[in-house]
Structures are given as structure tokens and as C-alpha cells.
Design a protein around this motif. Structure first.
Motif, PDB file in Angstrom:
ATOM      1  N   GLY A   1       0.824  -1.202   0.000  1.00 23.74           N
ATOM      2  CA  GLY A   1       0.000   0.000   0.000  1.00 23.74           C
ATOM      3  C   GLY A   1       0.854   1.247   0.000  1.00 23.74           C
ATOM      4  N   GLN A   2       0.269   2.344   0.482  1.00 18.87           N
ATOM      5  CA  GLN A   2       0.977   3.618   0.578  1.00 18.87           C
ATOM      6  C   GLN A   2       0.830   4.180   1.993  1.00 18.87           C
ATOM      7  OE1 GLN A   2      -0.596   5.973  -2.804  1.00 18.87           O
ATOM      8  NE2 GLN A   2       1.452   5.864  -3.678  1.00 18.87           N
ATOM      9  N   GLY A   3       1.263   3.399   2.966  1.00 24.26           N
ATOM     10  CA  GLY A   3       1.217   3.864   4.343  1.00 24.26           C
ATOM     11  C   GLY A   3      -0.202   4.092   4.818  1.00 24.26           C
ATOM     12  N   ILE A   4      -0.453   5.285   5.374  1.00 26.13           N
ATOM     13  CA  ILE A   4      -1.776   5.580   5.922  1.00 26.13           C
ATOM     14  C   ILE A   4      -2.768   5.993   4.844  1.00 26.13           C
ATOM     15  CG2 ILE A   4      -0.734   6.305   8.098  1.00 26.13           C
ATOM     16  CD1 ILE A   4      -1.486   9.206   7.298  1.00 26.13           C
ATOM     17  N   GLU A   5      -2.304   6.179   3.615  1.00 26.09           N
ATOM     18  CA  GLU A   5      -3.182   6.652   2.553  1.00 26.09           C
ATOM     19  C   GLU A   5      -3.851   5.499   1.816  1.00 26.09           C
ATOM     20  OE1 GLU A   5      -3.961   9.621   2.261  1.00 26.09           O
ATOM     21  OE2 GLU A   5      -2.357  10.713   3.262  1.00 26.09           O
ATOM     22  N   ARG A   6      -5.040   5.761   1.323  1.00 26.09           N
ATOM     23  CA  ARG A   6      -5.697   4.812   0.425  1.00 26.09           C
ATOM     24  C   ARG A   6      -5.216   5.040  -1.001  1.00 26.09           C
ATOM     25  NH1 ARG A   6      -9.274   1.423   2.049  1.00 26.09           N
ATOM     26  NH2 ARG A   6     -10.436   1.750   3.978  1.00 26.09           N
ATOM     27  N   LEU A   7      -5.128   3.962  -1.746  1.00 24.41           N
ATOM     28  CA  LEU A   7      -4.790   4.081  -3.159  1.00 24.41           C
ATOM     29  C   LEU A   7      -5.986   4.658  -3.905  1.00 24.41           C
ATOM     30  CD1 LEU A   7      -3.123   0.590  -3.477  1.00 24.41           C
ATOM     31  CD2 LEU A   7      -1.929   2.766  -3.726  1.00 24.41           C
ATOM     32  N   PRO A   8      -5.782   5.670  -4.749  1.00 19.96           N
ATOM     33  CA  PRO A   8      -6.895   6.256  -5.497  1.00 19.96           C
ATOM     34  C   PRO A   8      -7.344   5.342  -6.630  1.00 19.96           C
ATOM     35  CG  PRO A   8      -4.842   7.296  -6.134  1.00 19.96           C
ATOM     36  CD  PRO A   8      -4.509   6.365  -5.003  1.00 19.96           C
ATOM     37  N   LEU A   9      -8.477   5.666  -7.203  1.00 19.36           N
ATOM     38  CA  LEU A   9      -9.106   4.818  -8.211  1.00 19.36           C
ATOM     39  C   LEU A   9      -8.195   4.525  -9.393  1.00 19.36           C
ATOM     40  CD1 LEU A   9     -11.507   3.355  -9.504  1.00 19.36           C
ATOM     41  CD2 LEU A   9     -12.356   5.586 -10.281  1.00 19.36           C
ATOM     42  N   ASP A  10      -7.489   5.531  -9.909  1.00 22.24           N
ATOM     43  CA  ASP A  10      -6.662   5.282 -11.092  1.00 22.24           C
ATOM     44  C   ASP A  10      -5.577   4.255 -10.805  1.00 22.24           C
ATOM     45  OD1 ASP A  10      -5.480   7.137  -9.383  1.00 22.24           O
ATOM     46  OD2 ASP A  10      -4.381   8.151 -10.979  1.00 22.24           O
ATOM     47  N   MET A  11      -5.020   4.282  -9.601  1.00 22.55           N
ATOM     48  CA  MET A  11      -3.994   3.308  -9.246  1.00 22.55           C
ATOM     49  C   MET A  11      -4.601   1.928  -8.992  1.00 22.55           C
ATOM     50  SD  MET A  11      -1.263   4.881  -9.641  1.00 22.55           S
ATOM     51  CE  MET A  11      -0.476   6.494  -9.639  1.00 22.55           C
ATOM     52  N   ILE A  12      -5.763   1.887  -8.366  1.00 24.70           N
ATOM     53  CA  ILE A  12      -6.443   0.605  -8.154  1.00 24.70           C
ATOM     54  C   ILE A  12      -6.750  -0.050  -9.495  1.00 24.70           C
ATOM     55  CG2 ILE A  12      -8.645  -0.412  -7.427  1.00 24.70           C
ATOM     56  CD1 ILE A  12      -6.779  -0.064  -5.130  1.00 24.70           C
ATOM     57  N   ARG A  13      -7.206   0.741 -10.457  1.00 22.17           N
ATOM     58  CA  ARG A  13      -7.480   0.188 -11.792  1.00 22.17           C
ATOM     59  C   ARG A  13      -6.223  -0.412 -12.408  1.00 22.17           C
ATOM     60  NH1 ARG A  13     -10.834   5.379 -14.056  1.00 22.17           N
ATOM     61  NH2 ARG A  13     -12.977   4.646 -13.700  1.00 22.17           N
TER      62      ARG A  13
ATOM     63  N   CYS B   1       6.229  -8.707  -5.062  1.00 23.97           N
ATOM     64  CA  CYS B   1       4.879  -8.141  -4.953  1.00 23.97           C
ATOM     65  C   CYS B   1       4.920  -6.616  -4.968  1.00 23.97           C
ATOM     66  CB  CYS B   1       4.202  -8.643  -3.678  1.00 23.97           C
ATOM     67  SG  CYS B   1       3.906 -10.426  -3.649  1.00 23.97           S
ATOM     68  N   VAL B   2       5.881  -6.038  -4.256  1.00 25.43           N
ATOM     69  CA  VAL B   2       6.020  -4.579  -4.248  1.00 25.43           C
ATOM     70  C   VAL B   2       6.404  -4.076  -5.637  1.00 25.43           C
ATOM     71  CG1 VAL B   2       7.404  -2.657  -3.372  1.00 25.43           C
ATOM     72  CG2 VAL B   2       6.555  -4.403  -1.791  1.00 25.43           C
ATOM     73  N   GLY B   3       7.358  -4.751  -6.282  1.00 28.78           N
ATOM     74  CA  GLY B   3       7.767  -4.343  -7.625  1.00 28.78           C
ATOM     75  C   GLY B   3       6.637  -4.457  -8.632  1.00 28.78           C
ATOM     76  N   PHE B   4       5.805  -5.458  -8.468  1.00 27.68           N
ATOM     77  CA  PHE B   4       4.632  -5.645  -9.320  1.00 27.68           C
ATOM     78  C   PHE B   4       3.698  -4.442  -9.203  1.00 27.68           C
ATOM     79  CE2 PHE B   4       0.356  -7.213 -10.137  1.00 27.68           C
ATOM     80  CZ  PHE B   4       0.503  -8.082 -11.211  1.00 27.68           C
ATOM     81  N   VAL B   5       3.424  -4.029  -7.967  1.00 29.77           N
ATOM     82  CA  VAL B   5       2.539  -2.882  -7.735  1.00 29.77           C
ATOM     83  C   VAL B   5       3.184  -1.596  -8.235  1.00 29.77           C
ATOM     84  CG1 VAL B   5       1.473  -1.458  -5.940  1.00 29.77           C
ATOM     85  CG2 VAL B   5       1.324  -3.953  -5.810  1.00 29.77           C
TER      86      VAL B   5
END
Length: 550
Positions: free
Chosen positions: A181-193, A483-487
């Protein structure tokens, strides 16, 4: 919190969950394996300590487990592997502390999904309880940490210390889960897509780095075969059907699960600012022909930018699509940027066209020499899959593995799946496409479903990779890095590189020898991990019945 209208670059973070089994004996019991050279000592429990335990139970197994868990926590704490992510938020407000609560330190938890079929000599008749099996099933959870090479090495180091000090083992019921993830932040829609699109394309390729029995595990079913989208199930997200007996204000579709435009505050700001007037002001910037960012003070009046286009103009044009990448009815929305339109065009064309070739600073060629032939992608028939299920069942003794749900009758392909993902209007809709009811798939987006997004106390903001097999060696750190590199690639790769990988993943499912998981790792610029993975595949090729093409 950042000044309105400014955004700090966010680093990727990760955590691992390692499932394992530990035998234990009372101090006066004989060790059945003491003659085995190099085997760490078995954990010893004082009978008197069990009888006078302060853990709220007189069950010797539960009491012993708590004693073991406490000892493991002390060992991990003594390593001094504190989370730099948690330290960087020490002076933050209460919101950051709430999100990170429970993920700041190494933790040990019981895991009831694990099972040791045979006692192997770790058993005893205990007064009032009869025969007790002296195994504890547990999960070691690393703290949330910035994704750095040092952090991956810390995972390896911690496991090396534990496996030298304690007698541990894994079997077919054990897994390694990696959260990104990105710490305390949620991933926004464009990144989730983007992450979901690549996950859909590469799901079955990533499985080839694991024991094939993972394909028969009910707790990590491939999203390419078992998700709602794979099976053509049009399941509506929770926000579409009301909240039932426990009313919830569903803000995921219109606010919390949408995109973040340049200059806007991240999703965490929206979570803290959910007044009705704030959400309504935000929605105005998402009306047709509004392109401006939503910039506003904490739950105060909206900025003048929110009303740049008149309401009458918006209503006259409301019949037009507001999606950046819309392929609805085979037509291409002409409102996006050139790169967005280019991406949409190639998603629409699928394999009929190749993405444009141009210089890219992202692309680097691997200097390593590959020794492993190309691997064929396994295509299990229903009979072969049931045979895998039978093997897992016989090796574990757990009836939960005796059958798995029906999978998709046919594969809809990479680009049809990616089209549906990029057409999804919110993160919760993406989560619904790739879920199967409440089950957690091989790559799990449940932390972005409706209830998770709308729940103020929901802490995890991660995508979870669940297909990793049980392991206690250095591969755990390497798999976490993969897994991190994939994301990272999914989020930040140039459009043409991203589409090239989708195209190659699509070809891998159709033509053996064209592309495999080692090629994928090279394309993700994970060259060191690709070399380690290649050695792993060659080492296990016989046991895994790996088929090489050519």
C-alpha cells in the motif's frame, strides 16, 4: 495534514504475514527428535506455569500458545527492527495513529486455518483433557514498513533468527501473504485500476512461482478463474442495495472510492472531511465538463473553482459520459488526455494492434543470462484440478480442501477483463469484480470494498497477495520484493510499457513458450528477483511437474 492543494509524494509500503506451526513439549517430556543433528530445540513449557496461567483459560494448549507467542514477541522486539514508517508518523495527529495501530510492531497471532495432521510425537494425555496435540498454529506479522531493500533484508534476518532459535515448520495449509500500500493513505481509483488490470493479466503467471498445490487452496483462488468477473456474475456492490439492518452512509461511489486529480488532497483527507456539504461540493467537480481539482479547506465552503461551469450547462450535457477511459458500446470517449486516449484505444484493440514503440527512460534491459527454458503455463482440466485438491486433502487431513467452488467455464481474456476494470466507476466496484462473495482471492482487493472504504475504523489500505506458499527461508523477503515491484510497475510504468506487458500476458495464455513469469519479472525490472526465481523454479521443477516449452 498537507496544505490544501498540495500533495506529498507517497512511498510504497508493505508488510508480510508468515503462517507456520510450532511443536512444544512440557519440560519433563522426552524430545522425539533430539537425535536429529542441526535441528533447533523444541519449545519447552513449564507445567506449573500452565496451571497458574493468567490467560483466562484452563486449556493447556491455549495457555501454552500464549506463553509461546509472548516469547516470540520478546525475541522479535529484541532484534530492534522498529518500523521507520511508524516512527515517521510519531508526531502526526490521532488519525495517523489510528490507521497504524496494530501495524507498528512485529505481532504474533493464532491462526485457526492451519493444521498439523500427525502429532509426530508431540502429544500427551493431560488430566481432564485426554490426549492433547502439542502444536500451535500461528501467524507472524511484520510491521508496516517502507518498501526498501533494507526492509526486505530485515524480513529475511528476522526469519533466520527465529528458525535458528525455535523449532518451526510449514505444511500445505500454511501461506505467506504480502500486503502492499501507501502507508496511511488509500490508493486512489486510477492506481487501483492499474494494479487490478495487471493482476488480472498476470495472476496465473505468478502462481508458477509457487507449489502447484496452491491452485487447490480455497483461501487463495485465482481471480482469473473464480472472481465474479471471471464467472460473469454481475454482483452489485453493497452501496447499490442499501445498508440493511445496520445503516451506513455509503460515500464510496461518489467520494471515497473515486479518482484523485492533480492538486487534490489524498483519500485520507476525504475520510476526515465527510460532511454533506463537502461531498456535494466535491461532486460538482465531477459533473460533465468539469476538469478542475477539488480544493477546499477542512469542511469549509467550497472554492470558487467548483462552480466554474454553470449548472445549466452541466445539465444540458449530462447525457454525455464523464469517464476518462470509456469503451462503452465500442465507442471511445474523446475527452481524455492523449495518453489516456492512447491507452483506451489499445485496450479496445486488444492483440489486434501493438502499442507504439518510443524511447522510454523506464525500460532497462537485463544483463543476466537466462538458463531456464521457457515455462508452459499450466492449464488444469477439472479432473486435474480435483486431483490437486485430493493431494492437499490427503496431506493435510482437512476436509475443507475436499472440494472447491466451480470456476469460470471459459477465460474471457486479458483485455476484456481489463476493459471492465477500467470502466469501473469506483474502487469498490473494482473490488467487487475481482472478489467472490466474502472469499479472498489470490490477489485480494477486499480492503477496497464498500464496507471497508466507508468504515472509519478500517485500518488496512493494502492490496494483498495471497498465493505465496508456506515458507520460512529467504524466499519470503524475495517474494515480498516481487509483490512490491509488481505494484510499483502497475502504478507508475509508462502507458506503452504497461500495455506491452498486458499484451505479453495475454499471449502467454494462448501460446506456450511465448512468455513466462521470468520474462514478466524482467519486464518489471526485477532482475535480481528474476535470477533468484529462476533458481527456485529449476530447484523445484521435478516436484512441481514444471513443463518447459521447446
Amino acid at each position: 495534514m498537507a496544505t490544501p492543494g498540495t500533495r506529498k509524494a507517497l512511498s510504497l509500503t508493505f508488510g508480510v504475514e508468515v503462517e507456520l506451526l510450532m511443536p512444544w513439549l512440557f519440560i519433563d517430556q522426552k524430545d522425539p527428535h533430539e537425535h536429529i543433528e542441526g535441528l533447533p530445540p523444541v519449545f519447552r513449557v513449564d507445567r506449573a506455569r500452565v496451571k497458574r496461567n493468567v490467560y483466562g483459560t484452563d486449556d493447556p494448549v491455549y495457555a501454552a500458545a500464549e506463553i509461546i507467542f509472548s516469547d516470540l514477541r520478546d525475541t522479535l522486539e529484541g532484534l530492534g527492527l522498529a518500523s521507520s514508517l511508524a516512527e515517521s508518523h510519531l508526531q502526526d495527529d490521532g488519525y495517523s495513529a489510528m490507521v497504524l495501530e496494530g501495524y507498528q510492531d512485529w505481532e504474533i497471532e493464532d491462526d485457526g486455518s492451519l493444521h498439523q495432521q500427525e502429532s509426530l510425537g508431540y502429544e500427551e494425555k493431560y488430566p481432564d483433557y485426554g490426549l492433547i496435540q502439542q502444536w500451535v498454529s500461528l501467524e507472524i506479522q511484520s510491521p508496516a514498513e517502507y518498501a526498501t531493500p533494507e526492509a526486505f533484508e530485515a524480513i529475511k534476518y528476522a526469519l533466520q533468527v527465529l528458525t535458528q532459535k525455535y523449532r518451526m515448520r510449514v505444511n500445505d495449509t500454511c501461506s505467506v501473504h504480502v500486503h502492499v500500500g501507501q502507508g496511511i493513505e488509500r490508493l486512489p481509483l486510477d492506481m487501483i485500476r492499474r494494479i487490478a488490470g495487471l493482476s488480472w493479466a498476470a495472476d496465473l503467471l505468478l502462481f508458477t512461482l509457487q507449489n502447484p498445490l496452491r491452485r487447490a487452496n480455497v483461501y487463495c483462488q485465482p481471480i482469473r478463474e473464480y472472481s465474479n468477473m471471471a464467472k460473469g456474475i454481475e454482483a452489485e456492490p453493497a452501496h447499490a442495495g442499501g445498508a440493511g439492518s445496520n445503516p451506513i452512509t455509503w460515500d464510496c461511489l461518489r467520494y471515497l472510492g473515486t479518482d484523485v486529480r492533480h492538486g487534490e488532497e489524498p483519500i485520507a483527507w476525504r475520510e476526515e472531511n465527510r460532511k454533506k456539504e463537502t461531498i456535494e461540493a466535491f461532486e460538482k467537480t465531477r459533473q460533465p465538463f468539469h476538469f478542475e481539482p477539488f480544493i477546499q479547506g477542512d469542511d469549509s465552503s467550497s472554492s470558487p473553482q467548483s462552480s466554474t461551469v454553470s449548472q445549466s450547462s452541466s445539465s444540458r450535457r449530462s447525457n454525455k459520459s464523464n469517464g476518462i477511459i470509456s469503451l462503452q458500446d465500442g465507442t471511445l470517449n474523446q475527452r481524455g488526455s492523449s495518453s489516456d486516449l492512447e491507452e483506451a484505444a489499445f485496450l479496445r484493440a486488444g492483440l489486434m494492434a501493438s502499442p507504439p514503440q518510443r524511447d522510454s527512460s523506464y525500460r532497462h534491459e537485463s544483463a543476466r543470462t537466462r538458463e531456464c527454458p521457457k515455462m508452459a503455463l499450466p492449464r488444469y482440466t477439472a479432473t486435474e484440478l480435483q486431483e490437486l485438491v485430493g493431494r492437499v486433502c490427503s496431506r493435510t487431513g482437512l476436509r475443507v480442501y475436499s472440494a472447491i467452488p466451480a470456476r469460470a467455464e471459459e477465460d474471457i481474456g486479458v483485455f476484456e477483463g481489463v476493459r471492465q476494470i477500467f470502466d469501473a466507476p469506483s474502487s469498490c466496484c473494482v473490488s467487487r469484480l475481482l472478489s467472490d462473495g466474502e472469499a479472498r482471492g489470490s490477489i485480494n482487493f477486499n480492503n477496497y470494498n464498500c464496507r471497508a472504504i466507508n468504515n472509519n475504523v478500517q485500518q488496512k489500505r493494502t492490496v494483498e497477495f495471497r498465493m505465496g506458499e508456506g515458507c520460512l527461508d529467504d524466499w519470503v523477503g524475495t517474494w515480498a520484493a516481487i509483490c512490491v515491484g509488481f505494484v510499483r510497475f502497475a502504478m507508475y510504468a509508462p502507458v506503452d510499457e504497461y500495455l506491452n506487458v498486458l499484451t505479453r500476458c495475454d499471449l502467454a495464455a494462448k501460446q506456450d513458450g511465448s512468455y513466462d513469469v521470468l520474462d514478466l519479472l524482467d519486464d518489471l525490472c526485477l532482475f535480481e528477483e528474476a535470477e533468484i526465481a529462476e533458481k527456485r523454479v529449476l530447484q523445484h521443477s521435478k516436484d512441481w511437474d514444471v513443463k518447459f516449452a521447446g
